[in-house]
Design an enzyme around this catalytic site. Structure first.
Site, PDB file in Angstrom:
ATOM      1  CD  GLU A   4     107.100 -18.089  88.428  1.00  0.00           C
ATOM      2  OE1 GLU A   4     107.684 -18.225  87.334  1.00  0.00           O
ATOM      3  OE2 GLU A   4     107.312 -18.845  89.385  1.00  0.00           O
ATOM      4  CG  ASN A 134     107.810 -23.365  91.019  1.00  0.00           C
ATOM      5  OD1 ASN A 134     107.686 -22.587  90.066  1.00  0.00           O
ATOM      6  ND2 ASN A 134     107.325 -23.093  92.212  1.00  0.00           N
ATOM      7  CG  ASP A 185     109.744 -20.284  92.463  1.00  0.00           C
ATOM      8  OD1 ASP A 185     109.318 -20.248  91.293  1.00  0.00           O
ATOM      9  OD2 ASP A 185     109.077 -19.863  93.428  1.00  0.00           O
TER      10      ASP A 185
END
Length: 278
Positions: A4, A134, A185
């Protein structure tokens, strides 16, 4: 395990990203193909440059100052530091130097997180009751912020003050993904206002026009694609993280690149990320 928060520092030609669950920070120099992996004492998910010597990292206890020469972390802005159930997730620095970032439950507990605005150490709660924050990114002129709660399936947009990055209106649906394949995302916005969004569970990066139309999808060879970043001397390549989290042995056998980080050689025109202003 959970790639991430990728970003790129043009001053050093270095890409950075996290394994949130593994408590690791990756440092990758594109020109020399050299990789360093730094162990962290806390779960981190967002990194921004402060100056040549320091970075700021959003973590499960708030914002830490990271000293590049030693890797030492110094807690400077506690956020949910007394809540052991939550951690940081997606985030991005606005051109004015303020940071938006989100928190979530470590087991994705419903409505356990929030999205915060942090400017020079002052913390403002923007959106409470978030499950998985997100897609935080900003339009080229700094007047629009995008974000999502992945569990809600709606990519949102909200007008903000370009001088402060604080909202001036109410959020509206930019793209309705409810019922679609995978989940919205991480995202970045390029120089012409196009949003590049990773679709978790669908193995792709989607391109959205500034009008809210999905106009293309780039395949990623890992189903749980998590977040893109503009990298390279001209910010003309996409680096994409992915995850192995939650995949069974059978699923991993069918998805052997899960957890890898990729470079997509599709032409893009990205801006460099702004510095965070202490």
């Amino acid at each position: 395990m959970l790639g991430e928060g990728p970003t790129y520092d043009p001053h050093t030609g270095t890409a950075w990203w996290f394994d949130i669950l593994g408590r690791k920070l990756f440092e990758y120099r594109l020109a020399s193909d050299a990789l360093q992996v730094h162990d962290l004492s806390v779960m981190g998910s967002v990194l921004a440059r402060v100056d040549d010597d320091r970075q700021v990292i959003a973590t499960e206890t708030g914002l830490h100052l990271r000293h590049r020469s030693t890797g030492e972390l110094e807690l400077i802005t506690p956020i949910e530091a007394d809540n052991g159930m939550t951690r940081s997730n997606d985030g991005r620095v606005h051109p004015c130097g303020a940071l938006w970032f989100g928190t979530m439950g470590k087991s994705a507990e419903k409505h356990a997180g929030a999205i915060y605005h942090v400017a020079r150490g002052k913390v403002t709660t923007l959106f409470p009751d978030i499950t998985i924050p997100n897609a935080i990114c900003f339009s080229p002129d700094g007047a629009i912020a995008y974000f999502t709660d992945t569990m809600a399936g709606k990519l949102m947009r909200v007008a903000i003050d370009p001088a402060t990055a604080l909202p001036t209106g109410s959020p509206e649906i930019f793209f309705d993904h409810r019922g679609g394949d995978g989940g919205i995302d991480g995202a970045v916005c390029d120089r012409v206002g196009m949003i590049w969004n990773a679709r978790w569970g669908a193995g792709c990066i989607d391109g959205y026009s500034a009008d809210g139309e999905r106009i293309l999808s780039l395949k990623v060879p890992a189903s749980q694609s998590s977040c893109p970043a503009f990298v390279g001397p001209d910010a003309d390549r996409l680096l994409v993280t992915s995850a192995r989290e939650g995949l069974s042995d059978e699923a991993l056998a069918a998805d052997p690149e899960a957890g890898s980080t990729f470079l997509l050689d599709h032409p893009v025109r990205g801006p460099f990320e702004p510095d965070y202003i202490l």
